[in-house]
Each structure stands twice: as C-alpha cells, then as structure tokens.
Design a protein around this motif. Structure first.
Motif, short mmCIF file in Angstrom:
data_model
loop_
_atom_site.label_atom_id
_atom_site.label_comp_id
_atom_site.label_asym_id
_atom_site.label_seq_id
_atom_site.Cartn_x
_atom_site.Cartn_y
_atom_site.Cartn_z
N ASP A 342 -28.63 -49.92 -19.80
CA ASP A 342 -28.29 -50.78 -20.93
C ASP A 342 -28.68 -52.24 -20.73
OD1 ASP A 342 -27.11 -48.51 -22.02
OD2 ASP A 342 -25.16 -48.97 -21.10
N THR A 344 -26.95 -54.91 -19.46
CA THR A 344 -25.90 -55.77 -19.98
C THR A 344 -25.16 -56.44 -18.82
OG1 THR A 344 -24.27 -54.00 -19.95
CG2 THR A 344 -25.59 -54.26 -21.97
N SER A 347 -23.50 -53.86 -16.92
CA SER A 347 -24.42 -53.18 -16.00
C SER A 347 -24.48 -53.91 -14.66
CB SER A 347 -25.83 -53.11 -16.60
OG SER A 347 -25.82 -52.53 -17.88
N VAL A 384 -32.23 -58.98 -17.58
CA VAL A 384 -30.95 -59.06 -18.28
C VAL A 384 -30.76 -60.44 -18.88
CG1 VAL A 384 -28.44 -58.93 -18.02
CG2 VAL A 384 -29.88 -57.26 -16.86
N ARG A 388 -30.28 -60.51 -22.81
CA ARG A 388 -28.93 -60.78 -23.31
C ARG A 388 -28.65 -62.25 -23.56
NH1 ARG A 388 -27.91 -56.13 -25.50
NH2 ARG A 388 -28.48 -54.45 -24.06
#
Length: 444
Positions: A342, A344, A347, A384, A388
């Motif tokens: 994912d 995130t 994660s 990431v 994100r």
C-alpha cells in the motif's frame, strides 16, 4: 472455532497448572485415563474444555480424547490438546510418556484470565480436580499459580542452569505458590510434620504420601499484600534457613513488577512502540512499557533546507532503478508484511515492527543489509514520501545524497535507511514511522 494459541496465552495473565505424574500403564489407555478425565468433568465446571485437538478437531468426549491420543501415538507416547471455544480461554495439553517406566502423564493447563479464579467456589472445585489427579497419578511436584508470577519466580529452574535442573529436579522448596502438590520425596526432605503444620488455607496429606497445600481461598489475588505475607510465612516455615523480611521484600517486588503502567509513548513513534510490549513475556511487560514511555528518539537529521541539484545524466533511468529496488523489497516481504503493497504510513510502521521482531540487523549479514536491504528500504521510503506527501525525487550520483523534496525541506531517505539498519537499537532511534511523521509536518 478459535482455539487458544501460545501467542494468545501471552495476551494477559493466566492461571497456569503444571503436573508431571506417573501411572502403571498396565491397563488399556481408556482405563488409565479414566480418573483424569473423570476429575476434569466433575470439577472443571465453567472452564471445561469442549474441543479435542489431535490429528483433527473433535467435540469433547472421553472417546474423542482416547481416539486422538491413539492417532498421535508413536513409540515414545502421545500428545493432545483440549481447548474451550467460549470464555474463559482454556488450553490443556496432555502428554503421555508411554515408553517410560513408570509411564508419565504430563499436564499443562492455562485458564485465561487469572481473574476468573477470584470466585472462592470455583477455586474449591479446581482444588478438588488437582486433589484427584495428585492422588491417582503420583507427582514429585505440581503447581497452580499466576503464569506471570511464575515467570518472575524463575519457575521451574529458579536460577539454576539446565543441567543442574535436569539432574536435581525440585530438590527443595524454592518457592510456595497458590496451589502446591509436594511429592513424598520433597515432603520427607522438609519433614512431614513440618510440612503438615504449614500456615496456609489448606494443608492435606494425600493417600500416596504427597501433600496438597493451598495458600489462600482464591488464586486471583496472588499479588495482594495479604497473599504475599501468607506466601512468605509459608515459605520460611518450610525453609527455616530463609529470612522472612528478605522473602517478603522479593515477593513485593514481584507484585510491583505486575502493576499496570499506562502507555505514554512519544507521539511520533507511538504507532510503532505500542506494538512492542506484547512481544515480551507478561511478567516483563509493565517494565518494558515504562522503558518505552521514557524513550525519546533523536530528532531526525536526514534533511536539508535546500535541495542539491541533481547531478545525474539520466534522471529517469536512476528513478527507474529506485523503483526496481523498491519493488524488490515489496516482492521479498509482501507475504510477511502485506501492507507493504500500500505504501502508506501504516506500511512503514508495519516494516518497523517486522524488522524489530525479526532482530533483522543482528540476524542477517552486514553485506546483505548494506548492499541490498538498506538501499531497497531507502528507495521504498522515498516512494512513500512521494506518493503520500506529494514529494519529488531529486536523484544524485551518490545514492545517500538522493533527496525527496517535501514542502520547504528535502529529505534523505537512503541515509535514513542506512542509519536505521545499523542495529536493533537503531530501529528505534531511526524508525521509519518517526521519519514519515517528521516529514509530514513540512509537506505543505
């Protein structure tokens, strides 16, 4: 049906009973086990197991237990588990050593939670169960007590090495627990008259010469001041060489070690740290929470106020190589850390926990970590931040100088990953979780 596993047993304290008895094994297995199962059925009441687990699962019955034992039998013996599918959680293991002379019946019982035994009548029925087993299957020593407090007491080694413990067994009264069955040999070493005059709630001689000793009416208040005083008095009565004040002080320290500590973890690493205490034995958990409450990770230094310009001839190709590294990490760990797919913040926390639980920096070679794991982790961490937090890669020829621009700062994920993978302590000091939360503060 969910059965109690070893991991479940470490969620909260249990009443743990361990028993190592013997029997003649001259009759059919059904007849030899009848007193054991009869005592269980007569007195277990609302903690009675309802499932037998051998080669397959069956609803509890005496026939199911015998059938499971025969299915699992080899030349040494047989082992089955009895469980309960509703509250309270129960794990009862029966291990038969049929090749031994005399044959052995070893029993490990956990009933969770230990607070279930705050009821006096329920405890009386438990004592009746053990009285029957101790009378029919002679045992040198048996104990029922809080699993956490047993751990703190060092049961069953009591500070001895394995070789000494195996050689000497329980050769003296190392401690006195809520319920104790002292075999004839141990009784005679103390003195039968002294043993039978122990100050306790119940002291009873069994037909085979063993002595059943129960300290208090209930098991659940084992760590109360009244229980600790009773425990110390009984212990120094059986061991006149011990000092009452010293014994009581040790018992009070054990009680203090079990007092719940409220988690107050540093907010940036709380998602990670909150998972760690459950990985420790129940007896160590409150101390570990206190240690983690006091832990303050260093403020991340893997950032620059201004981005260094990219010095690579083909940025797209470099970024593609970073993608390959990141995908390699995902491919390697996706079954062990499913959330890695994912990309995130969660994660990253899952990765923190995985590497810590696996003791990864100490378990694997430095060459593997430095040449494969750390670079792949740096690439993943950078991705990431990009995905994100809206970051932008700024690749550099020297990998550790490669940056991800997030808001007004640029971050160095490869450098962070290298520091992170130096040791198990570094996993805490340089966690991926903290790094992400620090970068998130500057993403707008």
């Amino acid at each position: 049906m969910k059965l109690l596993t070893l991991k479940d047993l470490n969620v909260e304290d249990t009443l743990r009973f361990s028993f190592d008895g013997s029997f003649s094994h001259r009759s059919a297995l059904e007849r030899e086990l009848e007193p054991f199962l009869q005592g269980l059925e007569a007195h277990a009441g609302d903690w009675m197991p309802d499932v037998v687990k051998g080669s397959r699962q069956r609803r509890y019955s005496r026939d199911a237990v015998v059938m499971a034992l025969k299915e699992r039998q080899d030349r040494y013996g047989s082992t089955v588990g009895l469980h309960r599918t509703t509250f309270p959680a129960v794990s009862l293991t029966i291990d038969l050593g049929l090749a031994l002379t005399p044959a052995k019946i070893r029993v490990w019982l956990d009933v969770q939670p230990v607070s279930f035994f705050s009821d006096q009548e329920r405890c009386q029925e438990f004592v009746k169960t053990v009285r029957g087993w101790g009378s029919m299957y002679p045992a040198p020593y048996a104990v029922a007590h809080s699993a956490a407090d047993r751990q703190l007491a060092g049961f069953p080694r009591f500070g001895r090495d394995d070789e000494t413990c195996e050689r000497d067994g329980t050769d003296t009264v190392y401690d006195v627990f809520w319920l104790n069955v002292f075999g004839p040999k141990l009784v005679e070493s103390v003195g039968r008259e002294r043993m039978l005059s122990t100050p306790a709630h119940l002291v009873e001689e069994l037909p085979n010469g063993s002595v059943l000793l129960v300290l208090r009416p209930t098991a659940a208040d084992f760590d109360s001041e009244e229980a600790r005083v009773a425990q110390a008095r009984a212990h120094v009565h059986l061991r006149p060489d011990l000092d009452f004040d010293t014994v009581l002080r040790t018992l009070r320290e054990r009680s203090a070690a079990l007092v719940p500590v409220e988690p107050r973890f540093h907010p940036d690493v709380a998602p990670f740290l909150s998972r760690l205490p459950d990985e420790f034995a129940i007896s160590e958990r409150q101390r570990k929470i206190a240690e983690l409450n006091a832990f303050r990770p260093p403020v991340p230094e893997e950032w620059l106020p201004v981005a260094r310009p990219s010095d690579v001839a083909n940025p797209e190709r470099v970024l593609e190589s970073y993608g390959d590294l990141s995908e390699g990490l995902v491919a390697a760990l996706h079954t062990k850390v499913p959330s890695i797919m994912d990309e995130t913040a969660e994660s990253l926390t899952d990765l923190d926990f995985y590497f810590w639980r696996e003791n990864f920096p100490e378990r694997y070679t430095r060459e593997l970590i430095d040449s494969h794991t750390a670079p792949a982790l740096g690439a993943y961490l950078g991705d990431v931040l990009v995905r994100r937090l809206g970051g932008t890669w700024v690749p550099r020829q020297k990998m550790e100088e490669s940056q991800v621009r997030v808001g007004k700062r640029v971050w160095l994920p490869f450098l962070r990953a290298r520091r992170y993978m130096q040791s198990c302590q570094s996993l805490l000091d340089y966690s991926l979780t903290q790094f992400f939360h620090e970068a998130k503060r500057y993403h707008s």
